[in-house]
Scaffold this active site. Structure first.
Site, PDB file in Angstrom:
ATOM      1  N   HIS A  10      94.608   6.846  26.025  1.00 59.70           N
ATOM      2  CA  HIS A  10      93.564   7.595  25.334  1.00 59.70           C
ATOM      3  C   HIS A  10      92.178   7.103  25.738  1.00 59.70           C
ATOM      4  CE1 HIS A  10      96.327   9.224  22.183  1.00 59.70           C
ATOM      5  NE2 HIS A  10      96.981   8.110  22.413  1.00 59.70           N
ATOM      6  N   TYR A  39      95.464   3.195  17.233  1.00 63.73           N
ATOM      7  CA  TYR A  39      95.881   2.696  18.546  1.00 63.73           C
ATOM      8  C   TYR A  39      96.370   1.251  18.465  1.00 63.73           C
ATOM      9  CZ  TYR A  39      92.466   6.391  19.785  1.00 63.73           C
ATOM     10  OH  TYR A  39      91.746   7.558  19.874  1.00 63.73           O
ATOM     11  N   HIS A 115      97.093  11.338  26.832  1.00 66.77           N
ATOM     12  CA  HIS A 115      97.218  12.142  25.616  1.00 66.77           C
ATOM     13  C   HIS A 115      97.341  13.632  25.939  1.00 66.77           C
ATOM     14  CE1 HIS A 115      95.344  12.881  21.338  1.00 66.77           C
ATOM     15  NE2 HIS A 115      96.539  13.394  21.458  1.00 66.77           N
ATOM     16  N   LYS A 121      95.532  20.991  24.832  1.00 63.67           N
ATOM     17  CA  LYS A 121      94.241  21.406  24.273  1.00 63.67           C
ATOM     18  C   LYS A 121      93.232  20.265  24.337  1.00 63.67           C
ATOM     19  CE  LYS A 121      95.654  22.781  20.214  1.00 63.67           C
ATOM     20  NZ  LYS A 121      97.108  22.471  20.353  1.00 63.67           N
ATOM     21  N   CYS A 124      91.472  14.274  26.503  1.00 64.41           N
ATOM     22  CA  CYS A 124      91.787  12.839  26.432  1.00 64.41           C
ATOM     23  C   CYS A 124      92.928  12.471  27.379  1.00 64.41           C
ATOM     24  CB  CYS A 124      92.164  12.499  24.984  1.00 64.41           C
ATOM     25  SG  CYS A 124      92.625  10.794  24.695  1.00 64.41           S
TER      26      CYS A 124
HETATM   27 ZN   LIG Z   1      93.726  10.690  22.689  1.00 63.51          ZN
END
Ligand SMILES: [Zn+2]
Length: 142
Positions: A10, A39, A115, A121, A124
């Site tokens: 990410h 995270y 991600h 969509k 990231c």
């Molecule tokens: Zn992310």
């Protein structure tokens, strides 16, 4: 230890060159009503790696894929206009690759993706993590 088979990369979606800490991210996530930072590892601009949520706890970083995964985030990911941009510093690139390599060696990792590979969509982490780190997974990411 919970079974771990997936690494998800990410970005914090913050502007390039702006430093942020684990405590910042923890605060943002708690403001969303989460119990803790979502995270497991955070990579600062200077390439230092910081622990977020303990790895033995399920994170909150990717819809539907948290249970078997570890979430790794680098600070940055946007330009100054908040458009997606690969803002990784050379130190972050080095640290990210080393951390992912260590995690692949430590756990039985089958999948290493960004991600956006789970949620098209999203931009990231603002670069193609699946392709960049395909060599870390034997036979490529599945
Ligand atoms: Zn992310």
């Amino acid at each position: 230890m919970r079974p771990i088979h997936t690494l998800v990369v990410h970005c914090t979606a913050t502007p390039e060159n702006r430093p942020h800490t684990v405590e910042d991210i923890r605060r943002w996530h708690k403001q969303q009503g989460w119990s803790d930072i979502g995270y497991h590892y955070v990579i600062y601009l200077d390439g230092t790696v910081h622990a977020g949520r303990p790895v033995n706890q399920i994170g909150a970083h990717v819809a539907g894929k948290n249970s078997g995964s570890i979430g790794v985030v680098y600070v940055g990911g946007c330009d100054t206009n908040m458009k997606p941009k690969d803002t990784r510093t050379p130190a972050q690139k080095t640290a990210l690759r080393q951390l992912l390599s260590d995690l692949v060696n430590k756990y039985d990792i089958k999948t290493l993706v960004g991600h956006r590979d789970f949620d098209p969509k999203k931009a990231c982490p603002s670069f193609d993590a699946k392709r960049e780190y395909a060599d870390l997974i034997k036979g490529g990411s599945k």
